[in-house]
Design an enzyme around this catalytic site. Structure first.
Site, PDB file in Angstrom:
ATOM      1  CD  GLU A 176     -54.104   6.761   7.471  1.00 27.98           C
ATOM      2  OE1 GLU A 176     -55.405   6.661   6.718  1.00 27.98           O
ATOM      3  OE2 GLU A 176     -53.556   7.587   6.767  1.00 27.98           O
TER       4      GLU A 176
ATOM      5  CD  GLU B 129     -48.165   8.977   5.726  1.00 22.92           C
ATOM      6  OE1 GLU B 129     -48.969   9.679   5.425  1.00 22.92           O
ATOM      7  OE2 GLU B 129     -48.263   7.820   5.530  1.00 22.92           O
TER       8      GLU B 129
HETATM    9  O1  G3I Z   1     -53.231   7.957 -10.757  1.00 22.79           O
HETATM   10  C1  G3I Z   1     -54.431   8.663 -11.096  1.00 22.79           C
HETATM   11  C2  G3I Z   1     -54.292   9.525 -12.514  1.00 22.79           C
HETATM   12  O2  G3I Z   1     -54.511   8.550 -13.484  1.00 22.79           O
HETATM   13  C3  G3I Z   1     -55.511  10.424 -12.494  1.00 22.79           C
HETATM   14  O3  G3I Z   1     -55.308  11.354 -13.630  1.00 22.79           O
HETATM   15  C4  G3I Z   1     -55.566  11.320 -11.376  1.00 22.79           C
HETATM   16  C5  G3I Z   1     -56.817  12.202 -11.473  1.00 22.79           C
HETATM   17  O4  G3I Z   1     -57.189  12.835 -10.243  1.00 22.79           O
HETATM   18  O5  G3I Z   1     -55.652  10.566 -10.083  1.00 22.79           O
HETATM   19  C6  G3I Z   1     -54.700   9.845 -10.047  1.00 22.79           C
HETATM   20  O6  G3I Z   1     -54.613   9.213  -8.828  1.00 22.79           O
HETATM   21  C7  G3I Z   1     -54.492   9.906  -7.776  1.00 22.79           C
HETATM   22  C8  G3I Z   1     -53.392   9.040  -7.112  1.00 22.79           C
HETATM   23  O7  G3I Z   1     -53.149   9.755  -5.865  1.00 22.79           O
HETATM   24  C9  G3I Z   1     -52.052   9.663  -7.533  1.00 22.79           C
HETATM   25  O8  G3I Z   1     -51.573  10.930  -7.619  1.00 22.79           O
HETATM   26  C10 G3I Z   1     -55.942   9.423  -6.822  1.00 22.79           C
HETATM   27  O9  G3I Z   1     -56.735   9.937  -7.498  1.00 22.79           O
HETATM   28  C11 G3I Z   1     -55.786   9.910  -5.407  1.00 22.79           C
HETATM   29  O10 G3I Z   1     -56.890   9.645  -4.494  1.00 22.79           O
HETATM   30  C12 G3I Z   1     -54.149   9.698  -4.761  1.00 22.79           C
HETATM   31  O11 G3I Z   1     -54.328  10.143  -3.367  1.00 22.79           O
HETATM   32  C13 G3I Z   1     -53.389   9.951  -2.510  1.00 22.79           C
HETATM   33  C14 G3I Z   1     -53.969   9.199  -1.523  1.00 22.79           C
HETATM   34  O12 G3I Z   1     -53.178   9.156  -0.244  1.00 22.79           O
HETATM   35  C15 G3I Z   1     -54.880   7.969  -1.654  1.00 22.79           C
HETATM   36  O13 G3I Z   1     -53.822   7.083  -2.006  1.00 22.79           O
HETATM   37  C16 G3I Z   1     -52.377  10.936  -2.421  1.00 22.79           C
HETATM   38  O14 G3I Z   1     -51.574  11.216  -3.612  1.00 22.79           O
HETATM   39  C17 G3I Z   1     -51.415  10.534  -1.189  1.00 22.79           C
HETATM   40  O15 G3I Z   1     -50.599  11.948  -0.867  1.00 22.79           O
HETATM   41  C18 G3I Z   1     -52.225  10.215  -0.126  1.00 22.79           C
HETATM   42  O16 G3I Z   1     -51.280   9.602   0.913  1.00 22.79           O
HETATM   43  C19 G3I Z   1     -51.941   9.427   2.289  1.00 22.79           C
HETATM   44  C20 G3I Z   1     -50.978   8.159   2.661  1.00 22.79           C
HETATM   45  O17 G3I Z   1     -50.987   7.265   1.679  1.00 22.79           O
HETATM   46  C21 G3I Z   1     -51.484   7.807   3.928  1.00 22.79           C
HETATM   47  N1  G3I Z   1     -51.420   8.976   5.052  1.00 22.79           N
HETATM   48  C22 G3I Z   1     -52.302  10.285   4.310  1.00 22.79           C
HETATM   49  C23 G3I Z   1     -51.679  10.671   3.235  1.00 22.79           C
HETATM   50  C24 G3I Z   1     -52.297  11.717   2.809  1.00 22.79           C
HETATM   51  O18 G3I Z   1     -53.680  11.799   2.266  1.00 22.79           O
END
Ligand code: G3I
Length: 352
Positions: free
Chosen positions: A150, A265
């Site tokens: 991105e 994705e």
């Molecule tokens: O690991 C913690 C966990 O300990 C906690 O209990 C939980 C509570 O909400 O959060 C967990 O972390 C989350 C993590 O995903 C694991 O599930 C984060 O809050 C959350 O922000 C994180 O979101 C991810 C996001 O990227 C940011 O990294 C999404 O799963 C993931 O699908 C999303 O993927 C992105 C790609 O990397 C880039 N393109 C867009 C795509 C969708 O947004």
């Protein structure tokens, strides 16, 4: 695996597949012509056996939904925590799959401590060390990396600039070159990818983003920076048509520079689509079919990955929950692992 090995057949053969359907499309060895894969969530990988089985049944590729992001890998400046990616790589190896790497340089999912990086020299040193360590650890094991994720800003202006990040603030566009050059030096055989979203729809904004991405790729080429492919994230807004001509044009322009494409994705954001399931699933499948058809009309993508495999585990409701309270259905399998029309649309192309 060399990056070219992702490509198993000619574009013409794949085009024919679009019309012939899934079973006819498989190779003699039963392998799909275009590798299909999905983003994998670490928790259920460990405790949901049905999920693991579905991944094995459908995927030739996996990528961590997290795990290789800075926030997961780098609890502090001096350490690396490889537990998640090591676990996914072991699963991939056990089941004859390949793993993609996501991601080395992104504005988001950064640990707090990186906010203290301000000077160009410090940023270059941190980025380089990170990439050397991570790509080095998985050299020869992860054949394809989203090196830069991105890079385009999300503004709607006609000329889309660089997205704000620790890296862009300290280094400007040069961070993209540094990341690609470092990854290439560490693993010259890996497919190096720039990955972005918002490229696919029939909107002015998506058109501007396609042009900006193409300009960025041209500048990288002019500077002699190694780049193998562009990843269409393809988080497709369900209520917008795909700009099939625009997508084909971008793919053709990239091809003329010897840049491959892949879908990294894929999912369809269905928060504003009709509630009725047959109708909703049909629209979702049509978006996917339109996108893949537009790419295939020019070339064969080196891989197709969805961002999750089953509606049971998807990021979509975090940002795009439906107003009617019904569950989102953005992915190829239902929440009980039954294939949906979206899976048929993918398999018609992959031959899987
Ligand atoms: O690991 C913690 C966990 O300990 C906690 O209990 C939980 C509570 O909400 O959060 C967990 O972390 C989350 C993590 O995903 C694991 O599930 C984060 O809050 C959350 O922000 C994180 O979101 C991810 C996001 O990227 C940011 O990294 C999404 O799963 C993931 O699908 C999303 O993927 C992105 C790609 O990397 C880039 N393109 C867009 C795509 C969708 O947004």
């Amino acid at each position: 695996m060399r990056r070219r090995e992702f490509v198993a057949a000619t574009a013409a053969a794949t085009l024919a597949l679009l019309h012939r359907g899934a079973t006819d499309g498989a190779t003699a060895a039963g392998q799909p012509k275009i590798p299909f894969g999905a983003a994998v969530r670490d928790g259920p990988l460990q405790d949901d056996e049905a999920y693991r089985q579905a991944l094995v049944q459908y995927c030739q590729l996996v990528v961590g939904e997290g795990g290789l992001k800075w926030v997961d890998l780098r609890p502090d400046r001096s350490s690396f925590d490889f537990h998640q990616p090591d676990r996914l790589l072991a699963f991939a190896r056990q089941n004859g799959m390949k793993m993609r790497g996501h991601t080395l340089a992104w504005y988001a999912a950064m640990p707090e401590w990186t906010n203290a990086i301000t000077s160009a020299a410090e940023a270059e040193r941190e980025l380089t060390t990170h990439i050397e360590t991570v790509v080095g650890r998985y050299r020869g094991e992860i054949p394809s990396w989203d090196v830069v994720n991105e890079p385009l800003s999300d503004d709607s202006s006609a000329s889309v600039g660089l997205r704000d990040s620790v890296w862009a603030a300290a280094l400007g566009e040069r961070y993209v070159d540094i990341a690609l050059r470092t990854a290439h030096a560490v693993d010259p055989r890996a497919q190096l990818v720039i990955n972005d979203y918002g490229l696919e729809a029939a909107t002015e904004k998506a058109r501007a983003r396609r042009l900006s991405l193409l300009d960025l790729v041209r500048r990288l080429r002019d500077r002699g920076t190694p780049l193998d492919a562009v990843g269409f994230q393809a988080h497709l807004p369900g209520d917008l048509d795909i700009d099939t001509d625009g997508v084909s044009q971008l793919v053709a322009d990239l091809k003329s520079m010897d840049i491959e494409v892949l879908v990294t994705e894929l999912d369809v954001i269905d928060d504003t689509l009709p509630a009725e399931i047959i109708e909703r699933d049909a629209i979702v499948a049509r978006r996917v079919q339109d996108l893949l058809g537009a790419i295939l009309s020019v070339t064969q993508p080196t891989a197709i990955l969805t961002w999750g495999l089953t509606d049971r585990y998807t990021w979509v409701p975090i940002w795009y929950k439906r107003g009617d309270g019904k569950p989102n259905r953005p992915l190829p399998l239902t929440d009980t692992f039954e294939p949906k029309p979206m899976m048929q649309a993918i398999q018609a192309v992959t031959g899987g």
